[in-house]
Design an enzyme around this catalytic site. Sequence first.
Site, mmCIF file in Angstrom:
data_model
loop_
_atom_site.group_PDB
_atom_site.id
_atom_site.type_symbol
_atom_site.label_atom_id
_atom_site.label_comp_id
_atom_site.label_asym_id
_atom_site.label_seq_id
_atom_site.Cartn_x
_atom_site.Cartn_y
_atom_site.Cartn_z
ATOM 1 N N TYR A 56 0.849 -1.183 0.000
ATOM 2 C CA TYR A 56 0.000 0.000 0.000
ATOM 3 C C TYR A 56 0.891 1.242 0.000
ATOM 4 O O TYR A 56 1.448 1.624 1.016
ATOM 5 C CB TYR A 56 -0.921 0.025 1.220
ATOM 6 C CG TYR A 56 -1.865 -1.150 1.335
ATOM 7 C CD1 TYR A 56 -2.213 -1.908 0.209
ATOM 8 C CD2 TYR A 56 -2.406 -1.517 2.558
ATOM 9 C CE1 TYR A 56 -3.082 -2.993 0.319
ATOM 10 C CE2 TYR A 56 -3.279 -2.593 2.674
ATOM 11 C CZ TYR A 56 -3.603 -3.326 1.551
ATOM 12 O OH TYR A 56 -4.454 -4.399 1.677
ATOM 13 N N HIS A 122 0.172 -11.809 0.653
ATOM 14 C CA HIS A 122 -0.832 -10.928 0.046
ATOM 15 C C HIS A 122 -1.538 -11.592 -1.140
ATOM 16 O O HIS A 122 -2.760 -11.469 -1.294
ATOM 17 C CB HIS A 122 -0.145 -9.632 -0.396
ATOM 18 C CG HIS A 122 -1.059 -8.452 -0.451
ATOM 19 N ND1 HIS A 122 -0.616 -7.163 -0.354
ATOM 20 C CD2 HIS A 122 -2.409 -8.354 -0.570
ATOM 21 C CE1 HIS A 122 -1.653 -6.326 -0.428
ATOM 22 N NE2 HIS A 122 -2.744 -7.032 -0.566
ATOM 23 N N PRO A 202 -15.749 -4.835 3.446
ATOM 24 C CA PRO A 202 -17.038 -5.332 3.933
ATOM 25 C C PRO A 202 -18.199 -4.402 3.607
ATOM 26 O O PRO A 202 -19.358 -4.814 3.687
ATOM 27 C CB PRO A 202 -16.812 -5.428 5.442
ATOM 28 C CG PRO A 202 -15.780 -4.384 5.729
ATOM 29 C CD PRO A 202 -14.861 -4.427 4.549
ATOM 30 N N LEU A 203 -17.878 -3.168 3.218
ATOM 31 C CA LEU A 203 -18.916 -2.214 2.825
ATOM 32 C C LEU A 203 -18.939 -2.021 1.309
ATOM 33 O O LEU A 203 -19.436 -1.015 0.810
ATOM 34 C CB LEU A 203 -18.686 -0.872 3.533
ATOM 35 C CG LEU A 203 -18.729 -0.937 5.064
ATOM 36 C CD1 LEU A 203 -18.427 0.430 5.672
ATOM 37 C CD2 LEU A 203 -20.081 -1.458 5.545
ATOM 38 N N GLY A 204 -18.396 -3.003 0.588
ATOM 39 C CA GLY A 204 -18.434 -2.921 -0.875
ATOM 40 C C GLY A 204 -17.709 -1.698 -1.408
ATOM 41 O O GLY A 204 -18.207 -1.021 -2.303
ATOM 42 N N GLY A 206 -17.382 1.087 -0.048
ATOM 43 C CA GLY A 206 -18.201 2.259 0.232
ATOM 44 C C GLY A 206 -19.578 2.239 -0.389
ATOM 45 O O GLY A 206 -20.451 3.021 -0.010
ATOM 46 N N PHE A 207 -19.807 1.326 -1.331
ATOM 47 C CA PHE A 207 -21.063 1.319 -2.068
ATOM 48 C C PHE A 207 -22.245 0.952 -1.172
ATOM 49 O O PHE A 207 -23.343 1.522 -1.305
ATOM 50 C CB PHE A 207 -20.966 0.327 -3.235
ATOM 51 C CG PHE A 207 -22.070 0.447 -4.234
ATOM 52 C CD1 PHE A 207 -22.135 1.530 -5.090
ATOM 53 C CD2 PHE A 207 -23.050 -0.527 -4.336
ATOM 54 C CE1 PHE A 207 -23.156 1.640 -6.028
ATOM 55 C CE2 PHE A 207 -24.068 -0.430 -5.267
ATOM 56 C CZ PHE A 207 -24.121 0.654 -6.114
ATOM 57 N N GLY A 211 -23.966 5.887 0.085
ATOM 58 C CA GLY A 211 -23.474 7.236 -0.210
ATOM 59 C C GLY A 211 -22.963 7.427 -1.622
ATOM 60 O O GLY A 211 -22.609 8.551 -1.997
#
Length: 323
Positions: A56, A122, A202-204, A206-207, A211
């Site tokens: 990263y 990774h 886990p939130l796609g 942000g999708f 929002g």
Amino acid sequence: MRSTSLGGLEVSRIGLGVMGMSGFYTGAGRDEAESVRAVHRAIDLGVTHLDTAEGYGPFVNEELLGRAVRGRRERVVLASKFGMISHAGRSVPDGTSANVRAALEGSLRRLGTDYVDLYYQHRVDPDTPIEETVGALGELVAQGKVRHIGLSEAAAGTIRRAHAVHPVAAVQTEYSLWTRDVETDVLPTLRELGIGLVPYAPLGHGFLTGGIRSLDGLDETDWRRTNPRFTGGNLTRNLRIVDGVRAVASDAGVTAAQVALAWLLAQGEGVAPIPGTTRVERLAENCAADEVRLTAAQLARLDELVPASGDRHRESDMASIDR
């Protein structure tokens, strides 16, 4: 916050993925001080599980996290990853024993610690037997430089071979209400072997928070602009999933993000998602999902959501996933 066990490693049920503080998403890298404050706030809220990787940045995300946990090291579980960078000039991914050792020394230096709690490969190196890679990791465990080992985006057969060489504590892979591939082979294997699951995104990406209903507002460098699920007509089609999550959230009196995280936590013990954010208010929202109890009817509604349209990664990135 309550904890769960990843193959014997105790972590907070909700962790913090630090990747987005340094790259890939809109706003990354703009305010390092705010990112450090976010890590400190996460720790204050009971988050112990902090996830990064040498890839990263590269490297800058580990350096950021190292600065953020200075003076707080004993309160956290540091997880990092190797293998997407070759320190021997080989092609990547590089899972050779020499690269494992070289990568860890760099990670320890950047994180400002003498051991990593959870060290993942990774991506699986198709040119290096997994037995060699895990054997090298086992040596690092014996030396006290690594406490537990993990794999990221590994297939069920690879996990079994790895676990036969040295106990694998956790497998990290994408898992959420719009990415459920893991349920077919990987999750049953983890249950059988007593290995924990760490869902990233886990939130796609942000999708699933509700929002994002268009690409407006995303930086030109935001990688979601090239992700199949956010491009073409797929974004519009995938709004059906978001709307379903929001309907359950309204029924439960919580936010869509909390529903998405609570659904994951309802999948059983040994599941520890690592949502990422740089915003302190989002940290509190995500952590509060630990207290959300969805009813059987609400869980059933979520289980019946239509599958996502589009691959979860673009073709070049899918090629590096062990399948």
